[in-house]
Design an enzyme around this catalytic site. Structure first.
Site: not given
Length: 134
Positions: A11, A83, A90
């Site tokens: 996250c 999230c 990412c």
């Protein structure tokens, strides 16, 4: 049994959701999976996340808030973003790494009941995964 698979929960700040997911993951998946969590940034473990997990008799006081480790990311069998921010920013994962998105609300800065609700939702999701593989 060191043929464990690796699951990596991500996250934004590795403060609340991914910390709870790591703890639930260790509880429900620990015999078959190496369980890790990290964030795009490391904000420290939120005291309310610690308190929320204590309510369900899971101690996360020794968990640390970490930024994404490329070695773990690249050898993970499953990367789970928790999230939308982590999902969109990412780092790219290699083709052999299965990546899924399980979105949960961020309880940080919200009422205590939000921490409890998100904790329970994450726990239920991981319990379901442990039973069904999905």
């Amino acid at each position: 049994m060191e043929n464990k698979k690796t699951i990596y929960f991500l996250c934004t700040g590795n403060s609340c959701r991914s910390q709870m997911a790591e703890a639930w993951g260790k509880q429900y998946l620990g015999d078959k999976w190496n369980v890790y969590s990290a964030g795009i940034e490391a904000h420290g473990v939120n005291p309310n996340a610690i308190k929320a997990m204590n309510e369900v008799n899971i101690d996360i006081t020794n968990q640390t808030s970490d930024i994404i480790d490329a070695n773990i990311l690249n050898r993970a069998d499953l990367v789970v973003t928790l999230c939308s921010h982590a999902d969109s920013v990412c780092p790219s994962t290699p083709p052999h790494v299965n990546r899924v998105h399980w979105g949960f609300d961020d309880p940080a800065g919200k009422e205590w009941s939000e921490f409890q609700r998100v904790r329970d939702e994450i726990g239920e999701r991981i319990k379901c995964f442990s039973e069904t593989g999905e």
